[in-house]
Design an enzyme around this catalytic site. Structure first.
Site, mmCIF file in Angstrom:
data_model
loop_
_atom_site.group_PDB
_atom_site.id
_atom_site.type_symbol
_atom_site.label_atom_id
_atom_site.label_comp_id
_atom_site.label_asym_id
_atom_site.label_seq_id
_atom_site.Cartn_x
_atom_site.Cartn_y
_atom_site.Cartn_z
ATOM 1 N N ASP A 156 -78.612 -75.843 -15.337
ATOM 2 C CA ASP A 156 -79.208 -74.860 -16.483
ATOM 3 C C ASP A 156 -80.558 -74.998 -16.603
ATOM 4 O O ASP A 156 -81.030 -76.176 -16.536
ATOM 5 C CB ASP A 156 -78.270 -74.722 -17.805
ATOM 6 N N ASP A 173 -83.542 -73.864 -19.529
ATOM 7 C CA ASP A 173 -83.670 -73.446 -20.841
ATOM 8 C C ASP A 173 -84.871 -72.764 -20.943
ATOM 9 O O ASP A 173 -86.128 -73.309 -20.529
ATOM 10 C CB ASP A 173 -83.525 -74.390 -21.930
ATOM 11 N N ASP A 207 -80.664 -70.176 -19.693
ATOM 12 C CA ASP A 207 -80.477 -69.813 -21.147
ATOM 13 C C ASP A 207 -81.299 -69.566 -21.903
ATOM 14 O O ASP A 207 -82.510 -70.033 -21.650
ATOM 15 C CB ASP A 207 -79.736 -71.226 -21.785
#
Length: 418
Positions: A71, A73, A125
């Site tokens: 992921d 961010d 995200d």
């Protein structure tokens, strides 16, 4: 004492994201940022989002996980004069609407962010914040409301701890790779980053620095099983919710790793035994196994003659090229070529014996467990046939042995392009 410093550097190269991949990820992230900006321009509701990357991607401690999905961010910030009247759910809905359709999968509205999934690759995200100039940002948490949180401050804190050599960042990657391999109840990357930064011990060798840092982390946790966030929200204990079972598992795994590290660093351990000790915690298919041999371990070395080797590169349908000329002319050496290494010039009087060493270097060699490096006898024609199967900065060495002494040596680099 076995020295695995170079193997740790190879391991780091294998688990860290490559620069080309980082460029691709930034391009994907920037495309989504543009989409969000356009959504609010078209909506004309008075909000104009700003962005700030956060997490391991910005700290350059991100690794490629074994399952292949990681992921990134990217904080979405709304600059305001007072706390917004709109609900947190409204802000989440706006971001969902802004990025919907960008990938095949619909955005996932989570408690602390909106997630955009790129199938079987990675996900972005988007945590959402409002910020009043000169104050700490507030995170839009669907369960807890607006809470003070400043990930930008954490990046500054972590970077203030980083050494010039980048060893701390490598140690954080090693810890993450350990957690990724174990797949148990080991801490998050954030917790490991804080523990490593607070207990970092620098050494010229990564294997020693990693071991000493592990020892200090375990010692600190045995005295006080806590990991306090150093920035807003300040003094939050990130280990507070650990159950006794989870705590004991983490401390037990630390103790087991420290014992293996002590074995690897023992004067009684061979290089191969040290590799096996590290592999038991990092994985056999990830941490490289030292198989390189050195001519001085088999023969006395007294270089007193000249030797030069070259390589003929051939591919079906193309003219044969000299590898030395290709490198000189900055021509790429592609995969799936046949490579014939041969002695181009040698003034060693006969009789003599020829030996070769082929060494594969880089992430792909580690992934395939094909680093090699053994010293091989010549078949009798003073040639060595290989193939350019995968990319990396490989090399081939040739040795002339006369009266059991290495009297001539030559090396050629084999930079296979991706």
């Amino acid at each position: 004492m076995a020295n695995c410093h170079k193997l740790f550097l190879d391991f780091n190269a294998a688990i860290a994201l490559e620069s080309n991949y980082k460029k691709t990820l930034r391009k994907s992230r920037d495309a989504v940022r543009d989409k969000i900006r356009k959504y609010f321009r078209d909506k004309q509701n008075g909000f104009s989002p700003k962005f700030h990357g956060q997490g391991s991607f910005m700290m350059n401690t991100i690794i490629e996980p074994l399952d292949g999905e990681f992921d990134i961010d990217d904080g979405v910030y709304f600059k305001v004069e007072v706390e917004p009247l709109q609900s947190i759910s409204t802000f989440h809905r706006w971001i969902c609407e802004a990025i919907n359709g960008h990938t095949k999968q619909e955005p996932i509205d989570k408690q602390t962010c909106v997630r955009l999934v790129y199938a079987r690759q990675y996900h972005l995200d988007f945590p959402i914040y409002y910020i009043i100039e000169g104050q700490t940002p507030y995170l839009a948490h669907k369960g807890q409301g607006w809470i003070k949180s400043d990930p930008r401050e954490f990046i500054k804190w972590f970077n203030s701890k980083v050494d010039q050599d980048g060893q701390l960042k490598r140690i954080v990657r090693y810890l993450k790779a350990w957690s990724d391999y174990r797949k148990g109840d080991l801490p998050s990357g954030l917790i490991f980053s804080i523990l490593a930064a607070n207990n970092f011990v620098f050494d010229e060798r990564d294997d020693i620095a990693f071991y000493q840092t592990l020892v200090r982390i375990k010692s600190q946790l045995e005295q006080n099983f806590a990991c306090y966030r150093p920035t807003t929200p300040a003094d939050e204990n990130l280990l507070e919710d650990y159950s006794r079972t989870k705590k004991n598992y983490f401390l037990g795994q630390l103790g087991s790793f420290i014992k293996s590290a002590e074995k690897a660093l023992s004067d009684k351990s061979s290089q191969k035994d040290a590799c096996k000790a590290w592999q038991s915690h990092f994985g056999k298919n990830r941490f490289p196994f030292e198989s390189e041999e050195f001519i001085e371990d088999y023969h006395q070395v007294n270089i007193r003659y000249n030797l030069k080797i070259d390589c003929l590169v051939s591919q079906k349908g193309f003219r044969t090229h000299s590898l030395i000329q290709m490198i000189f002319n900055k021509l790429p050496l592609l995969r799936n070529n046949t490579l014939k290494f041969y002695i181009k010039a040698c003034n060693v009087p006969k009789p003599f014996q020829v030996k070769w060493k082929v060494r594969n270097v880089g992430k792909e060699a580690i992934r395939r467990n094909l680093i090699r490096g053994q010293i091989l006898n010549d078949s009798g024609n003073h040639q060595r046939i290989e193939s350019s199967e995968f990319y990396g900065s490989h090399f081939v060495e040739c040795y002339i042995i006369k009266d059991n002494v290495c009297v001539a040596w030559s090396r050629i680099d084999v930079p296979i392009s991706d």
